[in-house]
Design a protein around this motif. Sequence first.
Motif, PDB file in Angstrom:
ATOM      1  N   ILE A  63      25.514  76.893  63.969  1.00 57.50           N
ATOM      2  CA  ILE A  63      25.899  77.968  64.888  1.00 57.50           C
ATOM      3  C   ILE A  63      26.985  78.826  64.244  1.00 57.50           C
ATOM      4  O   ILE A  63      26.935  80.061  64.313  1.00 57.50           O
ATOM      5  CB  ILE A  63      26.358  77.392  66.241  1.00 57.50           C
ATOM      6  N   ALA A  64      27.942  78.191  63.583  1.00 55.26           N
ATOM      7  CA  ALA A  64      29.011  78.941  62.919  1.00 55.26           C
ATOM      8  C   ALA A  64      28.439  79.835  61.816  1.00 55.26           C
ATOM      9  O   ALA A  64      28.900  80.970  61.630  1.00 55.26           O
ATOM     10  CB  ALA A  64      30.057  77.982  62.359  1.00 55.26           C
ATOM     11  N   VAL A  65      27.425  79.362  61.094  1.00 57.89           N
ATOM     12  CA  VAL A  65      26.756  80.184  60.082  1.00 57.89           C
ATOM     13  C   VAL A  65      26.161  81.418  60.749  1.00 57.89           C
ATOM     14  O   VAL A  65      26.361  82.554  60.307  1.00 57.89           O
ATOM     15  CB  VAL A  65      25.646  79.399  59.342  1.00 57.89           C
ATOM     16  N   LYS A  66      25.443  81.195  61.836  1.00 56.28           N
ATOM     17  CA  LYS A  66      24.792  82.300  62.540  1.00 56.28           C
ATOM     18  C   LYS A  66      25.794  83.304  63.089  1.00 56.28           C
ATOM     19  O   LYS A  66      25.494  84.490  63.179  1.00 56.28           O
ATOM     20  CB  LYS A  66      23.885  81.767  63.634  1.00 56.28           C
ATOM     21  N   LEU A  67      26.982  82.828  63.451  1.00 60.26           N
ATOM     22  CA  LEU A  67      28.018  83.712  63.990  1.00 60.26           C
ATOM     23  C   LEU A  67      28.971  84.230  62.907  1.00 60.26           C
ATOM     24  O   LEU A  67      29.910  84.965  63.206  1.00 60.26           O
ATOM     25  CB  LEU A  67      28.803  82.980  65.091  1.00 60.26           C
ATOM     26  N   GLY A  68      28.726  83.822  61.642  1.00 60.37           N
ATOM     27  CA  GLY A  68      29.548  84.291  60.529  1.00 60.37           C
ATOM     28  C   GLY A  68      30.952  83.723  60.480  1.00 60.37           C
ATOM     29  O   GLY A  68      31.861  84.342  59.942  1.00 60.37           O
ATOM     30  N   LYS A  69      31.137  82.527  61.019  1.00 55.21           N
ATOM     31  CA  LYS A  69      32.460  81.896  61.057  1.00 55.21           C
ATOM     32  C   LYS A  69      32.564  80.846  59.941  1.00 55.21           C
ATOM     33  O   LYS A  69      32.411  79.646  60.180  1.00 55.21           O
ATOM     34  CB  LYS A  69      32.698  81.263  62.421  1.00 55.21           C
ATOM     35  N   LYS A  70      32.855  81.316  58.721  1.00 56.83           N
ATOM     36  CA  LYS A  70      32.810  80.413  57.569  1.00 56.83           C
ATOM     37  C   LYS A  70      33.794  79.252  57.654  1.00 56.83           C
ATOM     38  O   LYS A  70      33.485  78.151  57.216  1.00 56.83           O
ATOM     39  CB  LYS A  70      32.988  81.188  56.269  1.00 56.83           C
ATOM     40  N   GLY A  71      34.980  79.471  58.236  1.00 56.62           N
ATOM     41  CA  GLY A  71      35.945  78.381  58.366  1.00 56.62           C
ATOM     42  C   GLY A  71      35.425  77.263  59.250  1.00 56.62           C
ATOM     43  O   GLY A  71      35.637  76.084  58.967  1.00 56.62           O
ATOM     44  N   GLU A  72      34.734  77.639  60.314  1.00 56.74           N
ATOM     45  CA  GLU A  72      34.164  76.626  61.209  1.00 56.74           C
ATOM     46  C   GLU A  72      33.015  75.870  60.544  1.00 56.74           C
ATOM     47  O   GLU A  72      32.805  74.694  60.830  1.00 56.74           O
ATOM     48  CB  GLU A  72      33.694  77.270  62.507  1.00 56.74           C
ATOM     49  N   VAL A  73      32.277  76.548  59.674  1.00 57.92           N
ATOM     50  CA  VAL A  73      31.179  75.880  58.960  1.00 57.92           C
ATOM     51  C   VAL A  73      31.744  74.698  58.188  1.00 57.92           C
ATOM     52  O   VAL A  73      31.272  73.569  58.310  1.00 57.92           O
ATOM     53  CB  VAL A  73      30.441  76.847  58.006  1.00 57.92           C
ATOM     54  N   ARG A  74      32.766  74.968  57.392  1.00 53.73           N
ATOM     55  CA  ARG A  74      33.382  73.906  56.583  1.00 53.73           C
ATOM     56  C   ARG A  74      34.003  72.823  57.447  1.00 53.73           C
ATOM     57  O   ARG A  74      33.857  71.632  57.171  1.00 53.73           O
ATOM     58  CB  ARG A  74      34.461  74.485  55.662  1.00 53.73           C
ATOM     59  N   ALA A  75      34.702  73.212  58.504  1.00 47.50           N
ATOM     60  CA  ALA A  75      35.376  72.225  59.360  1.00 47.50           C
ATOM     61  C   ALA A  75      34.359  71.271  59.984  1.00 47.50           C
ATOM     62  O   ALA A  75      34.563  70.049  59.975  1.00 47.50           O
ATOM     63  CB  ALA A  75      36.186  72.935  60.440  1.00 47.50           C
ATOM     64  N   HIS A  76      33.273  71.804  60.504  1.00 47.70           N
ATOM     65  CA  HIS A  76      32.261  70.936  61.120  1.00 47.70           C
ATOM     66  C   HIS A  76      31.527  70.100  60.074  1.00 47.70           C
ATOM     67  O   HIS A  76      31.182  68.940  60.332  1.00 47.70           O
ATOM     68  CB  HIS A  76      31.294  71.747  61.970  1.00 47.70           C
ATOM     69  N   ALA A  77      31.322  70.671  58.900  1.00 48.41           N
ATOM     70  CA  ALA A  77      30.682  69.899  57.830  1.00 48.41           C
ATOM     71  C   ALA A  77      31.550  68.693  57.461  1.00 48.41           C
ATOM     72  O   ALA A  77      31.035  67.574  57.330  1.00 48.41           O
ATOM     73  CB  ALA A  77      30.451  70.788  56.611  1.00 48.41           C
ATOM     74  N   GLU A  78      32.842  68.924  57.336  1.00 45.36           N
ATOM     75  CA  GLU A  78      33.748  67.820  56.979  1.00 45.36           C
ATOM     76  C   GLU A  78      33.774  66.753  58.069  1.00 45.36           C
ATOM     77  O   GLU A  78      33.777  65.555  57.776  1.00 45.36           O
ATOM     78  CB  GLU A  78      35.158  68.344  56.699  1.00 45.36           C
ATOM     79  N   GLY A  97      29.285  76.498  53.554  1.00 48.00           N
ATOM     80  CA  GLY A  97      30.601  77.057  53.857  1.00 48.00           C
ATOM     81  C   GLY A  97      31.316  77.529  52.603  1.00 48.00           C
ATOM     82  O   GLY A  97      31.944  78.598  52.588  1.00 48.00           O
ATOM     83  N   LEU A  98      31.223  76.742  51.538  1.00 41.67           N
ATOM     84  CA  LEU A  98      31.831  77.142  50.267  1.00 41.67           C
ATOM     85  C   LEU A  98      31.159  78.389  49.711  1.00 41.67           C
ATOM     86  O   LEU A  98      31.817  79.296  49.199  1.00 41.67           O
ATOM     87  CB  LEU A  98      31.749  75.989  49.258  1.00 41.67           C
ATOM     88  N   LEU A  99      29.853  78.448  49.839  1.00 43.09           N
ATOM     89  CA  LEU A  99      29.110  79.617  49.376  1.00 43.09           C
ATOM     90  C   LEU A  99      29.495  80.864  50.173  1.00 43.09           C
ATOM     91  O   LEU A  99      29.688  81.942  49.606  1.00 43.09           O
ATOM     92  CB  LEU A  99      27.611  79.348  49.489  1.00 43.09           C
ATOM     93  N   MET A 100      29.650  80.704  51.489  1.00 41.83           N
ATOM     94  CA  MET A 100      30.084  81.825  52.327  1.00 41.83           C
ATOM     95  C   MET A 100      31.473  82.316  51.913  1.00 41.83           C
ATOM     96  O   MET A 100      31.793  83.492  52.077  1.00 41.83           O
ATOM     97  CB  MET A 100      30.100  81.424  53.806  1.00 41.83           C
ATOM     98  N   GLY A 101      32.274  81.407  51.378  1.00 39.16           N
ATOM     99  CA  GLY A 101      33.608  81.757  50.921  1.00 39.16           C
ATOM    100  C   GLY A 101      33.629  82.294  49.491  1.00 39.16           C
ATOM    101  O   GLY A 101      34.690  82.587  48.952  1.00 39.16           O
ATOM    102  N   GLY A 102      32.465  82.395  48.865  1.00 42.19           N
ATOM    103  CA  GLY A 102      32.363  82.980  47.535  1.00 42.19           C
ATOM    104  C   GLY A 102      32.495  82.010  46.384  1.00 42.19           C
ATOM    105  O   GLY A 102      32.666  82.417  45.241  1.00 42.19           O
ATOM    106  N   SER A 103      32.409  80.716  46.648  1.00 40.84           N
ATOM    107  CA  SER A 103      32.596  79.729  45.589  1.00 40.84           C
ATOM    108  C   SER A 103      31.274  79.038  45.248  1.00 40.84           C
ATOM    109  O   SER A 103      30.979  77.951  45.737  1.00 40.84           O
ATOM    110  CB  SER A 103      33.642  78.695  46.014  1.00 40.84           C
TER     111      SER A 103
END
Length: 128
Positions: A63-78, A97-103
């Motif tokens: 859901i965070a991916v779909k809403l563009g919330k990269k910080g939440e993607v990583r937090a939920h993944a962890e 999440g890392l990819l969304m952050g450019g890494s």
Amino acid sequence: IYLPTEFRIVTFIMSWESLKKEATSLFKQSKFSQAAEVYRKVLDCPDLPANEAAKIHTNLALIAVKLGKKGEVRAHAERAIEKDNAWWKGYTFRAWGLLMGGSLKKAGEALIGGVVACRGLPEVEASL
């Protein structure tokens, strides 16, 4: 009113399961914010098994991916990985999440780490 312990446990299990079904239905209707709200209620259920909590966290990551919330993607993944370190989707969303952050490099390392932690690649169908 007194209820036997067995009845209370079954009722509670059905409660988190029914909440999960409700959230999934909302997600399928593209009601992502509402689905996230219900998924968070599922996480509040004290008898939710860890492996199910991991799945809920990866649903929230999507859901965070779909809403563009990269910080939440990583937090939920962890959190998913903390709950079940053999749940491959946790590592997938860590990478996403890392990819969304450019890494790109760290995203690749996250995927490799997931393959190692899960002792191989999962059997999934891919569509192009």
